[in-house]
Design a protein around this motif. Structure first.
Motif, short mmCIF file in Angstrom:
data_model
loop_
_atom_site.label_atom_id
_atom_site.label_comp_id
_atom_site.label_asym_id
_atom_site.label_seq_id
_atom_site.Cartn_x
_atom_site.Cartn_y
_atom_site.Cartn_z
N GLN A 1 0.83 -1.21 0.00
CA GLN A 1 0.00 0.00 0.00
C GLN A 1 0.86 1.26 0.00
O GLN A 1 0.59 2.22 -0.72
N LYS A 2 1.92 1.23 0.80
CA LYS A 2 2.85 2.37 0.82
C LYS A 2 3.50 2.54 -0.54
O LYS A 2 3.62 3.67 -1.05
N GLY A 3 3.93 1.43 -1.14
CA GLY A 3 4.56 1.50 -2.45
C GLY A 3 3.63 2.04 -3.51
O GLY A 3 4.04 2.82 -4.38
N ALA B 1 4.36 5.36 -5.57
CA ALA B 1 4.39 5.29 -7.03
C ALA B 1 3.44 6.32 -7.63
O ALA B 1 3.73 6.89 -8.70
N ARG B 2 2.31 6.56 -6.96
CA ARG B 2 1.40 7.62 -7.40
C ARG B 2 2.07 8.98 -7.27
O ARG B 2 2.01 9.82 -8.17
N ASN C 1 9.72 -0.87 -19.63
CA ASN C 1 8.73 -1.73 -19.00
C ASN C 1 9.13 -1.95 -17.53
O ASN C 1 10.25 -2.40 -17.25
N ILE C 2 8.26 -1.62 -16.60
CA ILE C 2 8.58 -1.82 -15.18
C ILE C 2 7.58 -2.78 -14.52
O ILE C 2 7.37 -2.73 -13.30
N THR C 3 6.99 -3.67 -15.33
CA THR C 3 6.20 -4.76 -14.76
C THR C 3 7.17 -5.87 -14.35
O THR C 3 8.35 -5.84 -14.71
N PRO C 4 6.71 -6.91 -13.63
CA PRO C 4 7.62 -7.98 -13.20
C PRO C 4 8.02 -8.96 -14.29
O PRO C 4 8.60 -10.01 -13.98
N ASP C 5 7.76 -8.63 -15.55
CA ASP C 5 8.15 -9.54 -16.62
C ASP C 5 9.65 -9.82 -16.56
O ASP C 5 10.47 -8.89 -16.39
N TYR D 1 5.61 -2.95 -4.58
CA TYR D 1 4.31 -2.75 -5.22
C TYR D 1 4.35 -3.17 -6.68
O TYR D 1 3.46 -3.88 -7.17
N LEU D 2 5.39 -2.75 -7.40
CA LEU D 2 5.47 -3.07 -8.83
C LEU D 2 5.55 -4.58 -9.06
O LEU D 2 5.00 -5.09 -10.04
N LEU D 3 6.20 -5.29 -8.15
CA LEU D 3 6.33 -6.74 -8.32
C LEU D 3 5.02 -7.48 -8.10
O LEU D 3 4.92 -8.67 -8.41
N THR D 4 4.01 -6.78 -7.56
CA THR D 4 2.69 -7.40 -7.40
C THR D 4 1.82 -7.20 -8.64
O THR D 4 0.73 -7.77 -8.72
#
Length: 483
Positions: free
Chosen positions: A45-47, A51-52, A85-89, A140-143
């Protein structure tokens, strides 16, 4: 002495004790698991919040259905840079980044493979981010769902397509360090400083650039550029900046992007409100206001506030003659058919500000026409924040001459009548640059080439001196041997 005999333990009591121990262990384990889950949920939640605040989604999303997958075009004076790309791919995202590698990318601008990132990624601001904040954003991004999406190739002319040039830029402009609260200021002020200067990286757009194309620290927040768009002065100056705004007006603008009689966010600022600022807590918005109030005022050439232009000519009257491009009658017809339905014949917009008023609007009262033209070309993405309606883009509907006519028409009737723009100007803006940015590009190419030439010359000179020193050393040794 006769040995005593221990009583035989009661099997029932043993079982009860064993069962109680098992139950207590299970309860303790569940409590620990629950605590771990809660801590991780809090970290996520903090992340998400951080990020926002950093507006990660704004620059790392090109397709709303594929958040954080990158590919967003970031226009610069030197060409177009595309976000990563900053998704967990695992292959195209950050799935293989360790915690330290992610920290290095965010705060130092260095990829996992050691390659320098272009400063379109504002790591010169993020350099002072707290480690725990960067780690929370990574958590957060890794979720997020992993999305396979390679980054498009940047479109940069020589020598800016050479990564080695970034070393020169970093040498001149990158200042690593940590955020240190000012003990002479309040907690609110320090929070605002962290949000504006570090997380929110406001200076990336609102601070002009120096000759090495880094942020001009002597003109902090005095106005800059976001691609073709002009990011206005947000210092305390009463004419050029926000000195004539009340705290409540600043708060409302940051939260909603609209303040009647002052400004309506468009372009990158409207997207920042939509993606980032509207999601911040009221306390954080007030902290930003408190900090901006204390930024030293920076003056400029404008003689009156941008929002003070109220329109001088009745829009219903179409006078004969030209308004820089095309006839007033033709421009009036364009306004009547394309704009008056939302903004009104008199340019007053709607009472609830869902449709912007064109009078007393900082976009039309600015000293340069870029934002007016870009608003017509690209529209406004308001995201229905506080009821604000988005505006359609007319780039595919109007040619360069029509855009110029319409821009001159609305500025002459509702804003700064001294503004004028030509079809040639519109054509250049449509292509993603301005005349000033073209000059900056040429100057940048010259500076980089001069820097590279000087560096090469110094290396050659050093190599020559080393060779000469080696020869002299050899000569001296040979002379000693012959004695």
């Amino acid at each position: 002495m006769r040995r005593g005999r221990f009583p035989r333990p009661d099997p029932t009591l043993l079982f009860q004790a064993f069962a109680a121990t098992i139950v207590r262990s299970i309860v303790a384990g569940l409590a620990l698991l629950s605590l771990c889950i809660q801590l991780r949920a809090n970290e996520i939640q903090k992340g998400e919040y951080l990020a926002r605040a950093a507006d990660c989604i704004g620059c790392h999303t090109s397709n709303p259905s594929r958040p954080f997958a990158g590919g967003y075009r970031v226009p610069t004076p030197f060409g177009d840079v595309y976000s990563s790309n900053i998704t967990p791919d695992q292959d195209t995202g950050i799935g293989r980044y360790s915690e330290d590698e992610f920290l290095r990318a965010v705060r130092e601008g260095v990829r996992r493979d050691g390659t320098d990132l272009y400063p379109a990624m504002p790591y010169d601001s993020f350099a002072k981010m707290r480690r725990e904040d960067v780690v929370a954003i990574r958590t957060y991004l890794l979720t997020q769902p992993p999305i396979t999406q390679p980054r498009p190739e940047n479109i940069l002319p020589f020598p800016f397509n050479q990564r080695w040039a970034l070393r020169l830029w970093k040498l001149a402009n990158y200042r690593p360090g940590s955020f240190t609260p000012n003990r002479n200021r309040t907690e609110t002020w320090n929070r605002g400083s962290y949000l504006v200067d570090v997380l929110g990286h406001c200076g990336a757009c609102h601070t002009p650039r120096n000759m090495t194309f880094g942020e001009d620290e002597d003109r902090k927040l005095a106005g800059g550029a976001a691609g073709v768009w002009q990011a206005f002065n947000i210092t305390g100056d009463k004419t050029m900046g926000i000195g004539a705004w009340s705290d409540d007006e600043l708060f409302l603008f940051l939260k909603t992007g609209a303040v009647a009689g002052k400004a309506y966010a468009s372009g990158p600022m409207a997207e920042t409100v939509m993606n980032s600022l509207q999601h911040l807590s009221d306390d954080d918005i007030r902290a930003i206001v408190a900090y901006l109030r204390d930024v030293p005022p920076q003056s400029g050439d404008e003689q009156q506030p941008r929002f003070s232009w109220g329109g001088t000519i009745n829009v219903g009257i179409a006078e004969p003659g030209n308004v820089a491009q095309g006839s007033t009658h033709a421009a009036g017809d364009l306004y009547g058919s394309l704009c008056s339905g939302c903004h009104g014949i008199d340019g007053s917009g709607s009472p609830d500000s869902s449709y912007a008023s064109l009078t007393r609007n900082s976009t039309l009262g600015a000293a340069t026409p870029e934002n007016v033209v870009m608003t017509i070309l690209t529209g406004v993405k308001a995201g229905d924040v506080a009821g604000r309606k988005s505006m359609a883009a007319f780039a595919d509907w109007l040619d360069d001459g029509q855009v110029a006519s319409l821009a001159n028409y609305v500025t002459s009737r509702f804003g700064n009548p001294e503004l004028s723009v030509t079809a040639a100007d519109v054509h250049q803006m449509r292509a993603g640059s301005t005349t000033e940015q073209t000059v900056i590009l040429l100057a940048g190419q010259t500076l980089v080439m001069i820097g590279a030439g000087l560096s090469l010359g110094l290396l050659l000179l050093l190599a020559r001196r080393l060779r000469l020193a080696a020869r002299l050393s050899g000569f001296t040794s040979a002379h000693r041997d012959t004695r």
